[in-house]
Write a protein that holds these residues in place. Structure first.
Motif, mmCIF file in Angstrom:
data_model
loop_
_atom_site.group_PDB
_atom_site.id
_atom_site.type_symbol
_atom_site.label_atom_id
_atom_site.label_comp_id
_atom_site.label_asym_id
_atom_site.label_seq_id
_atom_site.Cartn_x
_atom_site.Cartn_y
_atom_site.Cartn_z
ATOM 1 N N LYS A 74 0.845 -1.192 0.000
ATOM 2 C CA LYS A 74 0.000 0.000 0.000
ATOM 3 C C LYS A 74 0.877 1.238 0.000
ATOM 4 C CE LYS A 74 -4.060 2.039 0.266
ATOM 5 N NZ LYS A 74 -5.093 1.905 -0.786
ATOM 6 N N GLY A 75 0.443 2.281 -0.652
ATOM 7 C CA GLY A 75 1.114 3.579 -0.655
ATOM 8 C C GLY A 75 0.056 4.654 -0.692
ATOM 9 N N PRO A 76 0.429 5.933 -0.868
ATOM 10 C CA PRO A 76 1.780 6.387 -1.180
ATOM 11 C C PRO A 76 2.551 6.877 0.046
ATOM 12 C CG PRO A 76 0.235 8.154 -1.595
ATOM 13 C CD PRO A 76 -0.573 6.995 -1.102
ATOM 14 N N GLU A 77 1.861 7.089 1.188
ATOM 15 C CA GLU A 77 2.492 7.626 2.384
ATOM 16 C C GLU A 77 2.118 6.774 3.589
ATOM 17 O OE1 GLU A 77 4.591 9.922 3.245
ATOM 18 O OE2 GLU A 77 4.771 11.343 1.582
ATOM 19 N N ARG A 78 2.786 7.044 4.721
ATOM 20 C CA ARG A 78 2.604 6.209 5.905
ATOM 21 C C ARG A 78 1.183 6.255 6.450
ATOM 22 N NH1 ARG A 78 6.231 9.674 10.316
ATOM 23 N NH2 ARG A 78 4.877 11.503 10.408
ATOM 24 N N SER A 79 0.470 7.386 6.311
ATOM 25 C CA SER A 79 -0.897 7.454 6.826
ATOM 26 C C SER A 79 -1.800 6.490 6.085
ATOM 27 C CB SER A 79 -1.444 8.876 6.704
ATOM 28 O OG SER A 79 -0.778 9.750 7.578
ATOM 29 N N ALA A 80 -1.679 6.435 4.751
ATOM 30 C CA ALA A 80 -2.477 5.500 3.960
ATOM 31 C C ALA A 80 -2.112 4.065 4.306
ATOM 32 C CB ALA A 80 -2.267 5.764 2.479
ATOM 33 N N GLN A 81 -0.827 3.812 4.516
ATOM 34 C CA GLN A 81 -0.382 2.471 4.904
ATOM 35 C C GLN A 81 -0.977 2.071 6.250
ATOM 36 O OE1 GLN A 81 3.979 3.611 3.976
ATOM 37 N NE2 GLN A 81 4.007 1.384 3.939
ATOM 38 N N ARG A 82 -0.908 2.969 7.211
ATOM 39 C CA ARG A 82 -1.430 2.664 8.543
ATOM 40 C C ARG A 82 -2.935 2.451 8.497
ATOM 41 N NH1 ARG A 82 1.975 7.457 11.641
ATOM 42 N NH2 ARG A 82 3.986 6.357 11.750
ATOM 43 N N ASN A 83 -3.659 3.311 7.794
ATOM 44 C CA ASN A 83 -5.111 3.146 7.699
ATOM 45 C C ASN A 83 -5.475 1.807 7.080
ATOM 46 O OD1 ASN A 83 -5.727 5.608 8.874
ATOM 47 N ND2 ASN A 83 -6.011 6.677 6.931
ATOM 48 N N PHE A 84 -4.762 1.420 6.035
ATOM 49 C CA PHE A 84 -5.040 0.148 5.381
ATOM 50 C C PHE A 84 -4.835 -1.006 6.365
ATOM 51 C CE2 PHE A 84 -3.660 -3.551 2.867
ATOM 52 C CZ PHE A 84 -4.770 -3.699 2.047
ATOM 53 N N GLY A 85 -3.705 -1.006 7.045
ATOM 54 C CA GLY A 85 -3.422 -2.082 7.982
ATOM 55 C C GLY A 85 -4.351 -2.112 9.174
ATOM 56 N N MET A 86 -4.653 -0.939 9.726
ATOM 57 C CA MET A 86 -5.406 -0.863 10.978
ATOM 58 C C MET A 86 -6.916 -0.929 10.771
ATOM 59 S SD MET A 86 -2.900 2.042 12.640
ATOM 60 C CE MET A 86 -3.632 2.231 14.262
ATOM 61 N N LEU A 87 -7.400 -0.519 9.595
ATOM 62 C CA LEU A 87 -8.838 -0.511 9.346
ATOM 63 C C LEU A 87 -9.296 -1.660 8.452
ATOM 64 C CD1 LEU A 87 -9.460 3.318 8.779
ATOM 65 C CD2 LEU A 87 -10.096 1.956 10.782
ATOM 66 N N GLU A 88 -8.481 -2.015 7.461
ATOM 67 C CA GLU A 88 -8.932 -2.999 6.476
ATOM 68 C C GLU A 88 -8.384 -4.404 6.709
ATOM 69 O OE1 GLU A 88 -9.109 -1.712 2.378
ATOM 70 O OE2 GLU A 88 -8.732 0.368 2.981
ATOM 71 N N VAL A 89 -7.231 -4.510 7.351
ATOM 72 C CA VAL A 89 -6.629 -5.826 7.561
ATOM 73 C C VAL A 89 -6.783 -6.292 9.006
ATOM 74 C CG1 VAL A 89 -4.528 -7.220 7.340
ATOM 75 C CG2 VAL A 89 -4.951 -5.349 5.736
ATOM 76 N N ALA A 90 -6.562 -5.416 9.957
ATOM 77 C CA ALA A 90 -6.548 -5.783 11.377
ATOM 78 C C ALA A 90 -7.882 -6.357 11.839
ATOM 79 C CB ALA A 90 -6.187 -4.560 12.224
ATOM 80 N N THR A 91 -7.785 -7.398 12.654
ATOM 81 C CA THR A 91 -8.985 -8.023 13.232
ATOM 82 C C THR A 91 -9.016 -7.893 14.753
ATOM 83 O OG1 THR A 91 -7.892 -10.188 13.376
ATOM 84 C CG2 THR A 91 -9.088 -9.690 11.339
ATOM 85 N N GLY A 92 -8.031 -7.201 15.329
ATOM 86 C CA GLY A 92 -7.940 -7.087 16.777
ATOM 87 C C GLY A 92 -8.883 -6.074 17.381
ATOM 88 N N ALA A 93 -9.146 -6.228 18.670
ATOM 89 C CA ALA A 93 -9.921 -5.233 19.414
ATOM 90 C C ALA A 93 -9.087 -3.993 19.679
ATOM 91 C CB ALA A 93 -10.399 -5.821 20.735
ATOM 92 N N TYR A 94 -7.754 -4.179 19.654
ATOM 93 C CA TYR A 94 -6.812 -3.077 19.823
ATOM 94 C C TYR A 94 -5.863 -3.063 18.626
ATOM 95 C CZ TYR A 94 -8.368 -3.425 24.684
ATOM 96 O OH TYR A 94 -9.134 -3.481 25.816
ATOM 97 N N VAL A 95 -5.483 -1.862 18.198
ATOM 98 C CA VAL A 95 -4.511 -1.731 17.114
ATOM 99 C C VAL A 95 -3.341 -0.888 17.612
ATOM 100 C CG1 VAL A 95 -6.054 -2.075 15.155
ATOM 101 C CG2 VAL A 95 -5.886 0.194 16.174
#
Length: 314
Positions: A61-82
């Motif tokens: 994912k790109g192009p910057e760290r915010s987009a990367q973090r959002n993708f990982g934390m909102l679209e991939v993560a399944t935890g109750a905490y991120v």
């Protein structure tokens, strides 16, 4: 057992990512309740190959760290905490467990985690000293967050580069409080990390509490290879969205107290270093204090020079 998703963003971080992910995998938290996610931005080195040895998910994912973090934390993560980390960070072994225990008590929706800058040379030690004043202040940024709250505020504002952490904190505080995971004795931690041999750093930091005798969960940031020019360039780059961030929040409150502190010369050069008795640490380390103010001065001059060039170009 609540599931925790740890998201690490990368781009050509082969030299750092192994130690970072090893520290996450070594947490004293059940591995089956720990999800490791690496979101890479087009690495051309071995970053992704190394990450696959530890991570549950390695994504692009790109192009910057915010987009990367959002993708990982909102679209991939399944935890109750991120939780989000940079690739050059190392967690001591109890961080994840202590974060869950603290937030499960219900008082906070997110936590700041004390960050220790690594390096035995003068300027890394100065950066370590400076960073010690920011824990839990408006200069800090939350790293562990309840996922439902992170989703409720829309994650990071991907239009911002630099102050997106501060922007996230302000959005989170509209819902609940942000706590500080732990406090630590600066002199004891400084002495411990200053004597570490470079090749022993990862293991010594993962097992920090046991080896140092200090019961303090901490996050370590590897700035040992300090380069002044690169440091100033990085700081200047991350001021690029300052005006957009300031405008976003001062539209709601022209005298926003957080903005006034984050960008006000008085607080950034004086207030944050003396409030809540911190002046004692300042007085106890005059050599580090001088180096800190030297760096702060250079960052300020570099920022003003950039603004002057931009004004001339327009």
């Amino acid at each position: 057992m609540d599931r925790v998703s740890v998201v690490v963003t990368t781009k050509n971080e082969a030299k750092n990512i192994g130690a970072c992910l090893a520290s996450v995998a070594a947490q004293d938290y059940p591995r089956e309740a720990l999800e490791i996610i690496v979101v890479d931005n087009g690495s051309s080195d071995d970053t992704k190959a190394i990450a696959r040895a530890y991570a549950d998910h390695v994504c692009d994912k790109g192009p910057e760290r915010s987009a990367q973090r959002n993708f990982g934390m909102l679209e991939v993560a399944t935890g109750a905490y991120v939780m989000f980390l940079d690739a050059d960070m190392i967690l001591s072994r109890t961080v994840v467990r202590r974060c869950v225990e603290t937030m499960a008590a219900g008082e906070h929706v997110a936590l700041h985690i004390p960050e220790i800058v690594l390096g035995a040379d003068y300027f890394p030690s100065v950066r370590r000293f400076e960073r010690s004043f920011y824990d839990g202040t408006v200069i800090d940024g939350a790293r562990c967050i309840k996922k439902d709250v992170f989703a409720a505020v829309g994650g990071f504002d991907a239009s911002l580069t630099g102050p997106e952490d501060w922007d996230l904190d302000k959005k989170l505080k509209c819902i609940g409080s942000i706590g500080l995971l732990s406090r630590y004795d600066f002199d004891a931690v400084d002495a411990y990390v200053s004597r570490l041999a470079h090749d022993a750093i990862p293991e010594a930091l993962i097992a920090f509490e046991e080896r140092s005798g200090l019961d303090t969960p901490l996050l370590f940031h590897n700035e040992a290879a300090f380069d002044l020019g690169r440091y100033l360039k990085k700081k200047t780059y991350y001021t690029g969205s300052a005006e957009a961030y300031i405008a976003k929040w001062t539209r709601k409150n022209p005298d926003d107290p957080d903005i006034r502190r984050q960008y006000g010369a008085f607080y950034r050069f004086f207030g944050v270093f003396v409030e809540q008795g911190r002046y004692r640490r300042l007085l106890a380390h005059p050599a580090k204090a001088c180096g800190m103010y030297f760096l702060r001065f250079l960052v300020g001059v570099t920022y003003l020079a950039k603004r002057t060039r931009q004004a001339g170009a327009s």
